[in-house]
Structure formats: C-alpha cells, structure tokens
Design a protein around this motif. Structure first.
Motif, PDB file in Angstrom:
ATOM      1  N   THR A 277       0.769  -1.013  -0.072  1.00  0.00           N
ATOM      2  CA  THR A 277       0.260   0.000  -0.487  1.00  0.00           C
ATOM      3  C   THR A 277       0.970   1.472   0.058  1.00  0.00           C
ATOM      4  OG1 THR A 277       0.003   0.162   2.442  1.00  0.00           O
ATOM      5  CG2 THR A 277      -1.800  -1.541   1.282  1.00  0.00           C
ATOM      6  N   ILE A 278       0.705   2.781  -0.105  1.00  0.00           N
ATOM      7  CA  ILE A 278       0.845   3.695   0.044  1.00  0.00           C
ATOM      8  C   ILE A 278       1.782   3.475   1.145  1.00  0.00           C
ATOM      9  CG2 ILE A 278       0.734   6.018  -0.063  1.00  0.00           C
ATOM     10  CD1 ILE A 278      -1.461   5.484  -1.982  1.00  0.00           C
ATOM     11  N   ARG A 279       1.207   3.688   2.315  1.00  0.00           N
ATOM     12  CA  ARG A 279       2.203   3.852   3.143  1.00  0.00           C
ATOM     13  C   ARG A 279       2.879   2.636   3.860  1.00  0.00           C
ATOM     14  NH1 ARG A 279       1.366   6.537   8.176  1.00  0.00           N
ATOM     15  NH2 ARG A 279      -0.836   8.002   7.915  1.00  0.00           N
ATOM     16  N   ARG A 280       2.933   1.839   3.445  1.00  0.00           N
ATOM     17  CA  ARG A 280       3.700   0.283   3.334  1.00  0.00           C
ATOM     18  C   ARG A 280       5.003   1.489   2.552  1.00  0.00           C
ATOM     19  NH1 ARG A 280       3.817  -5.683   4.705  1.00  0.00           N
ATOM     20  NH2 ARG A 280       2.197  -5.021   5.665  1.00  0.00           N
TER      21      ARG A 280
ATOM     22  N   LYS B  47       6.847   4.464   4.027  1.00  0.00           N
ATOM     23  CA  LYS B  47       6.956   3.718   5.238  1.00  0.00           C
ATOM     24  C   LYS B  47       8.173   3.228   5.056  1.00  0.00           C
ATOM     25  CE  LYS B  47       6.351   3.169  10.356  1.00  0.00           C
ATOM     26  NZ  LYS B  47       5.784   2.730  11.428  1.00  0.00           N
TER      27      LYS B  47
ATOM     28  N   THR C 148       5.276  10.710   0.346  1.00  0.00           N
ATOM     29  CA  THR C 148       4.263  10.243  -0.160  1.00  0.00           C
ATOM     30  C   THR C 148       3.298  11.637  -1.339  1.00  0.00           C
ATOM     31  OG1 THR C 148       3.281   9.941   2.467  1.00  0.00           O
ATOM     32  CG2 THR C 148       2.212  10.129   0.471  1.00  0.00           C
TER      33      THR C 148
ATOM     34  N   GLY D  87      -5.205  -3.305   0.682  1.00  0.00           N
ATOM     35  CA  GLY D  87      -5.006  -2.836   1.421  1.00  0.00           C
ATOM     36  C   GLY D  87      -6.593  -2.247   1.858  1.00  0.00           C
ATOM     37  N   CYS D  88      -7.567  -2.407   1.284  1.00  0.00           N
ATOM     38  CA  CYS D  88      -8.582  -1.844   2.109  1.00  0.00           C
ATOM     39  C   CYS D  88     -10.002  -2.849   2.291  1.00  0.00           C
ATOM     40  CB  CYS D  88      -9.272  -0.434   1.225  1.00  0.00           C
ATOM     41  SG  CYS D  88      -9.156  -1.003  -0.957  1.00  0.00           S
TER      42      CYS D  88
ATOM     43  N   GLU E 275      -7.825   7.687   4.992  1.00  0.00           N
ATOM     44  CA  GLU E 275      -6.755   6.423   4.525  1.00  0.00           C
ATOM     45  C   GLU E 275      -7.520   5.248   4.999  1.00  0.00           C
ATOM     46  OE1 GLU E 275      -3.049   7.511   6.419  1.00  0.00           O
ATOM     47  OE2 GLU E 275      -2.262   5.577   5.635  1.00  0.00           O
ATOM     48  N   MET E 276      -7.212   4.307   3.748  1.00  0.00           N
ATOM     49  CA  MET E 276      -7.789   2.936   4.487  1.00  0.00           C
ATOM     50  C   MET E 276      -6.962   1.896   4.572  1.00  0.00           C
ATOM     51  SD  MET E 276     -11.153   3.449   3.404  1.00  0.00           S
ATOM     52  CE  MET E 276     -12.122   1.417   4.002  1.00  0.00           C
ATOM     53  N   PRO E 277      -7.292   0.806   5.820  1.00  0.00           N
ATOM     54  CA  PRO E 277      -8.521   0.530   6.676  1.00  0.00           C
ATOM     55  C   PRO E 277      -9.086   1.290   8.046  1.00  0.00           C
ATOM     56  CG  PRO E 277      -7.038  -0.706   6.925  1.00  0.00           C
ATOM     57  CD  PRO E 277      -6.026   0.161   6.857  1.00  0.00           C
ATOM     58  N   ILE E 278     -11.015   1.112   7.976  1.00  0.00           N
ATOM     59  CA  ILE E 278     -11.199   2.106   9.182  1.00  0.00           C
ATOM     60  C   ILE E 278     -11.927   1.435   9.864  1.00  0.00           C
ATOM     61  CG2 ILE E 278     -10.624   5.005   7.771  1.00  0.00           C
ATOM     62  CD1 ILE E 278     -13.548   4.261   7.633  1.00  0.00           C
TER      63      ILE E 278
ATOM     64  N   LEU F 170     -11.221   5.508  -1.700  1.00  0.00           N
ATOM     65  CA  LEU F 170     -11.549   4.411  -2.198  1.00  0.00           C
ATOM     66  C   LEU F 170     -11.893   5.611  -3.504  1.00  0.00           C
ATOM     67  CD1 LEU F 170     -13.878   3.229   0.412  1.00  0.00           C
ATOM     68  CD2 LEU F 170     -11.339   2.359  -0.146  1.00  0.00           C
TER      69      LEU F 170
ATOM     70  N   THR G 216     -16.777   0.002  -0.087  1.00  0.00           N
ATOM     71  CA  THR G 216     -15.191  -0.897   0.052  1.00  0.00           C
ATOM     72  C   THR G 216     -15.564  -2.636  -1.665  1.00  0.00           C
ATOM     73  OG1 THR G 216     -15.328  -2.542   1.439  1.00  0.00           O
ATOM     74  CG2 THR G 216     -13.850  -0.463   1.304  1.00  0.00           C
TER      75      THR G 216
ATOM     76  N   TYR H  37      -3.606  15.150  -2.993  1.00  0.00           N
ATOM     77  CA  TYR H  37      -1.932  14.587  -3.605  1.00  0.00           C
ATOM     78  C   TYR H  37      -1.952  15.068  -4.895  1.00  0.00           C
ATOM     79  CZ  TYR H  37       0.056  12.784   0.734  1.00  0.00           C
ATOM     80  OH  TYR H  37       0.819  12.720   1.929  1.00  0.00           O
TER      81      TYR H  37
ATOM     82  N   GLU I 220       3.084  -1.573   8.931  1.00  0.00           N
ATOM     83  CA  GLU I 220       2.997   0.430   8.700  1.00  0.00           C
ATOM     84  C   GLU I 220       1.950   1.011   9.588  1.00  0.00           C
ATOM     85  OE1 GLU I 220       2.927  -2.429   6.534  1.00  0.00           O
ATOM     86  OE2 GLU I 220       1.134  -1.578   5.936  1.00  0.00           O
ATOM     87  N   LEU I 221       0.709   0.143  10.150  1.00  0.00           N
ATOM     88  CA  LEU I 221       0.051   1.101  10.465  1.00  0.00           C
ATOM     89  C   LEU I 221      -0.327   0.608  11.912  1.00  0.00           C
ATOM     90  CD1 LEU I 221      -2.438   1.573   7.836  1.00  0.00           C
ATOM     91  CD2 LEU I 221      -1.869   2.945   8.783  1.00  0.00           C
TER      92      LEU I 221
END
Ligand code: FAD
Lengths: 107, 410
Positions: free
Chosen positions: A67-70, A73, A79, A105-106, B157-160, B194, B199, B237, B267-268
């Motif tokens: 994912t973007i965050r991975r 990070k 970003t 990711g979601c 940002e996902m996931p929530i 999304l 989702t 962005y 990472e989260l």
C-alpha cells in the motif's frame, strides 16, 4: 522511435487482466516494467526504480503489492514524491509497472 | 498456576474474558485483563451523538460491570509487550506479568495528526471527528447552531474501523438537515480514497445510487494531503482542492501505540495475524481478536463477535496440543443507518461480497439485504441493547459465526 518498438515488442506475450494488472507476476522483467511505464506515459528514473524494487521485494515476502503507506514508511520515498512519480493513483500505478496484482489494502 | 492474559477490555477483550472464565479451570488458571480506561464506550452509538439522537450517557458504562468476578482487572497503560519472553510490562507500579497465553484486543484508534494541518487551526472548531466521544460531542454542539454551508466528509486513508460509518453519518446528516428544514442550505460532499462509495463493488454501486438520490456529491480517489484551515480547504496529493465550511473527517486509523513500541505491528501498527485461525503469524501463544489485527476483514464489533468462537476454540485446541482450525471466514454483518428511520443490512465475508436478498433471522427478521427498510433501522437501534446485554458477555447471538448463503440472491 526505437524505444517505441522495443516497448511494444516487450509486451507482446504479456497477459493483463481487465484492469491492466499483469496476470502472472513471475513473468515480469525490468524490460516489461519499462514498457508498461511507457504505455502509461511515465519515463522511469532511479527514484521510480527504488519504488519498483521495493514493491517487487514486498510481493516476494508478503505475497501482496504494498500500500502507499507501506511504501512511504519503508522505501525512503515520501508520499508527495510518490504521487509525483506515479501520477493517477500511486500504489496502483506502481503495482502495474512492477507487474503485481492490484494492492488490496482496503476492506 | 498458569496465566491467561488479555490486553484491552473493549469489545473483543471483554468477550474473551467472559468466555474464558467459564471454560478455564480456576485451580489451574488465573485470568487477567488490562486496560488504561475504566469506561467502556459503545462506539457504534457515537454515530448518533452529533445529531442529538443519543447523548454521552447513552454510550458509556463502567468496564468492570462486564468483567466476571473471577477475572482480575488491572487499570493501567501497557508499556510494552515482549513476546519472545512471553512477558508484558505495565506502566502502573512497573508491574511485569509473565503469561502462558496472550490475547491482544487493543483495537484501532484515530490519528488526525497524520494529516498535515488537520489538528492545528480548526480542530474541533469547524473540523471534527465522530470516532471519539469527545469529537462526536463537540460536533453535536456545532451542528446545533450551524446555519448551513458546505459540509465535506472526508476519509483520510483506508482501512478504517466500521467502514460503513462514514456513509451512515452522511445519510443521517441529510435527514437531520431535512428535519430542521435547512437541507437546501447545506451542500454535502463525500471525499474518499476509494474508487467508489464502499469497499466492495456491488454494494458500492447500490450505496452510490442512494447517495446520488439524496443529492450528495461523491468525490472518489481523493487522497488527502493537507488541510489548510486558514482558507478552509482540503487538498489531495494529485492537486485537487475542495472548500469546506464544516469538515467531518475519519482520520487515519492505527493500531495501539503499544504495538508500535513492541515492534509487533505493520506500517499502521496492526498485528500480522493468520486470517483464518486468528493466531499471531509469529508467536504461537499470541492470539488476536477485533480491530488490532491485520486480517482483511471489516474492523467491526460484529466481526469481533464472529471471531470469538474461532479464537476460543483454537486456543483450547492449542492447549491440548492440537493444530488450530482455519475457521474464520471474514464474516461481517452491518446495519447501515440510512436516515428517515430506515436502514440497510449488509452481510459478507472474505470471498462473497454483500448481496441483495433477505436475511433470515429467527424471531426478529427477515431483514432486507442491501435495500432500505424500517426493520433494518430498528435492528440497528436494538443492537445497543444486544451489545450491552448479550454480545459483551460472549452470549449466544442469533447469528452463525460463518456466513450462510440462505436468502441471498447470488
Ligand atoms: C463511530 C463508530 C461506529 C461504529 N459502528 C459499528 C456498528 O454499527 N457495528 C459494529 O459492529 N461495529 C461498529 N463500530 C466498530 C466497533 O466499535 C469496533 O470494531 C469494536 O469496538 C472493536 O473491538 P476491539 O476489542 O477490537 O477494540 P476496542 O473495543 O476499541 O477496545 C480496545 C481497548 O484497548 C484499550 N487499549 C488500547 N491500547 C492500550 C494500551 N496501550 N494500554 C491499555 N489499554 C489499551 C483501549 O482503552 C480499549 O478499551 C463502530 C465504531 C465507531 C468508531
């Protein structure tokens, strides 16, 4: 011009799904990556390759496109830069060029 | 004496404490549960607070009321987990607890500071969350006197957790403004990272249709980069900008800080967890229930409930030297408030996306799936009673842990 021919040739035998992600990540080569990037209008630089190599590595260890965050990070690419490198959906475009499936990711 | 330790006394941890206190032999096991907060929050109720439907007192009760007497409850922040040594350090009195089994249920929490500009400036002035009691209460005060303008609801940002909550918020807001005869003075915009309203593709289409019918603008693929509260704009962005008068945000969700301190998360700060057995991917005697793990299922109380039987059975099997069973199928079941005393019910798992049809529920149902109905609204309202009186106690619910296809139109 030569680039163009090179690009089309390298994609001749590559199979994509309906969303444009490669069917078989193991069939990917850096040349195929270059060619996909060209079809998306992206000229790959060293910074792109940092992300692509990171994504390929992640996929090998976790079986998933990052994912973007991975990416941000752990790869050293921030970003804002990531979106500038891969305009139009950073994680998705990076996965496409890296020959990986769509990042989940979601949920 | 062996030690069964539970971290986090929210929805998941409380259910595990109740189940285990019935199942483990008290001569052989002591059960402990740790939480830093003595109040149990009924988080699904936060949704109704901004609109004055519930007040703060409707959603809180003392945690102790739900912890059985033979379980030791410790009120403390958790300093660090040391899974290699099967040991946990607490902040309170520097207490150290060695465990034989550990269940982690430390949940998921919002981090507005992850988005540039979110918390300096308009935070809780014209920028609100409703994922905390504080945020939801501040927003209710704001809405009471708001004269209208442009309300933007943003998912950072996902996931929530509870991925349907933002939609419900919008549907209720639409209703709230109608009731106050000010809907024409409010523009509602929903920005999401999304590609659509939800989702899952089929539900996303149907829910997107409902948004359109209610005159709500959906802005997909919007990854927020910054809030500029001097000009009341959010930016993405990819360079898009949207003005707001009122910004309601679902900030970045992350696992607990202690997971990061312990080096156990992704990472989260979500813990890598086997998605079918709910065992830690790394440590055999560590199990995860609820929002704390990284399983690709919805982060919801109903999901924690469906995880319960699987986690408990697998831990008991492990105690007997048996392999865990891959029984968790990602089952989620959510009532979506859609306003005007109607609701929508969705039911899905890892493999099957939400489908239309009827949900057969003995005694209460049937409930319509993926379609608005008054029964679904009453189902949601009844959920609060069920939550406090049945679910937290780990009691029998009229649902199977695994999803069934009965009544669904595949
Ligand atoms: C607005 C909103 C609406 C929702 N609506 C629904 C709904 O309609 N249906 C549904 O099923 N679910 C809904 N949910 C989701 C549901 O509330 C959660 O998924 C559920 O509570 C998760 O349970 P949990 O045990 O994983 O975490 P929680 O219940 O959040 O518990 C985590 C506990 O860990 C403790 N903790 C964390 N870190 C530490 C530490 N370092 N030291 C000590 N203690 C710590 C916390 O204090 C907390 O008590 C909603 C959530 C929100 C916010």
């Amino acid at each position: 011009m030569t680039d163009q021919i090179f690009a089309t040739n390298s994609l001749d035998n590559v199979v994509f799904n309906e969303e444009g992600f490669m069917d078989d990540a193991s069939a990917w080569t850096p040349e195929i990556g270059e060619a996909i990037a060209q079809t998306l209008g992206i000229q790959l630089t060293d910074r792109h390759w940092v992300v692509i190599n990171f994504a390929r590595n992640e996929f090998e260890t976790n079986g998933e496109a990052p994912t973007i965050r991975r990416i941000t990070k752990n790869s050293g690419v921030e970003t804002k830069e990531l979106y500038a490198l891969f305009p139009g959906g950073a994680a998705k475009i990076a996965a496409k060029i890296s020959g990986l499936p769509k990042p989940t990711g979601c949920i | 004496m062996k030690t069964f330790l539970i971290l986090g006394a929210g929805t998941g941890g409380t259910m595990v404490a109740n189940k285990m206190s019935e199942l483990l032999d008290p001569d052989e096991w002591r059960i402990l549960i740790v939480d830093r907060d003595e109040t149990h929050f009924y988080q699904p109720g936060f949704l109704f607070i901004p609109f004055g439907i519930y007040g703060p007192s409707d959603v809180v009760k003392p945690k102790r009321n739900f912890i059985p007497p033979n379980v030791e409850m410790i009120l403390s922040d958790i300093e660090v987990i040391e899974p290699e040594a099967s040991r946990v350090k607490l902040v309170e009195n520097n207490r150290v607890i060695s465990y034989d089994y550990l269940v982690i249920s430390t949940g998921s929490h919002i981090h507005p500071e992850e988005t540039e500009g979110m918390v300096n400036g308009g935070w809780h002035e014209n920028i609100f969350d409703f994922y905390t009691l504080k945020g939801a209460t501040a927003l209710s005060r704001f809405l009471k006197f708001w004269k209208g303008g442009r309300m933007v609801l943003n998912i950072a940002e996902m996931p929530i957790k509870c991925p349907v909550a933002p939609l419900e918020f919008i549907f209720l807001a639409d209703w709230f403004f109608h009731e106050r005869s000010m809907r024409d003075d409010v523009e509602i915009i929903f920005t999401t990272p999304l590609p659509g309203a939800f989702t899952k593709p089929r539900a996303s289409g149907i829910l997107g249709g409902i948004l359109a019918d209610k005159g709500i603008d959906l802005v997909p693929d919007f990854n927020i980069s910054e809030v500029d509260s001097s000009t009341n704009k959010i930016k993405s962005y990819d360079g898009r900008e949207i003005d707001y008068d009122l910004l309601v945000t679902i900030p970045t969700n992350m696992g607990s800080d202690v997971i990061e301190r312990s080096g156990m998360g992704d990472e989260l700060n979500f813990i890598p967890t086997n998605k079918h057995t709910l065992q830690s991917e790394k440590w055999e005697n560590v199990w995860i229930i609820g929002d704390a793990g990284n399983v690709p299922a919805s982060k919801a109380g109903s999901v924690a409930h469906f995880m319960l039987d699987v986690v408990v059975e697998n831990i008991l099997r492990h105690m007997e030297g048996l392999a865990p069973l891959p029984k968790f199928d990602g089952h989620a079941n959510c009532f979506i408030e859609s306003g005007f005393e109607k609701g929508i019910l969705i039911d899905f798992n890892y493999d099957v996306e939400p489908l239309p049809g009827k949900f057969p529920l003995p005694g209460l149902g049937p409930f319509s799936l993926l379609q608005e109905s008054p029964a679904n609204h009453w189902g949601k309202i009844a959920f609060r009673w069920i939550y406090w009186n049945v679910l937290l106690k780990g009691g029998e619910m009229p649902f199977e842990s695994q999803m069934t296809m009965a009544g669904k139109w595949a």
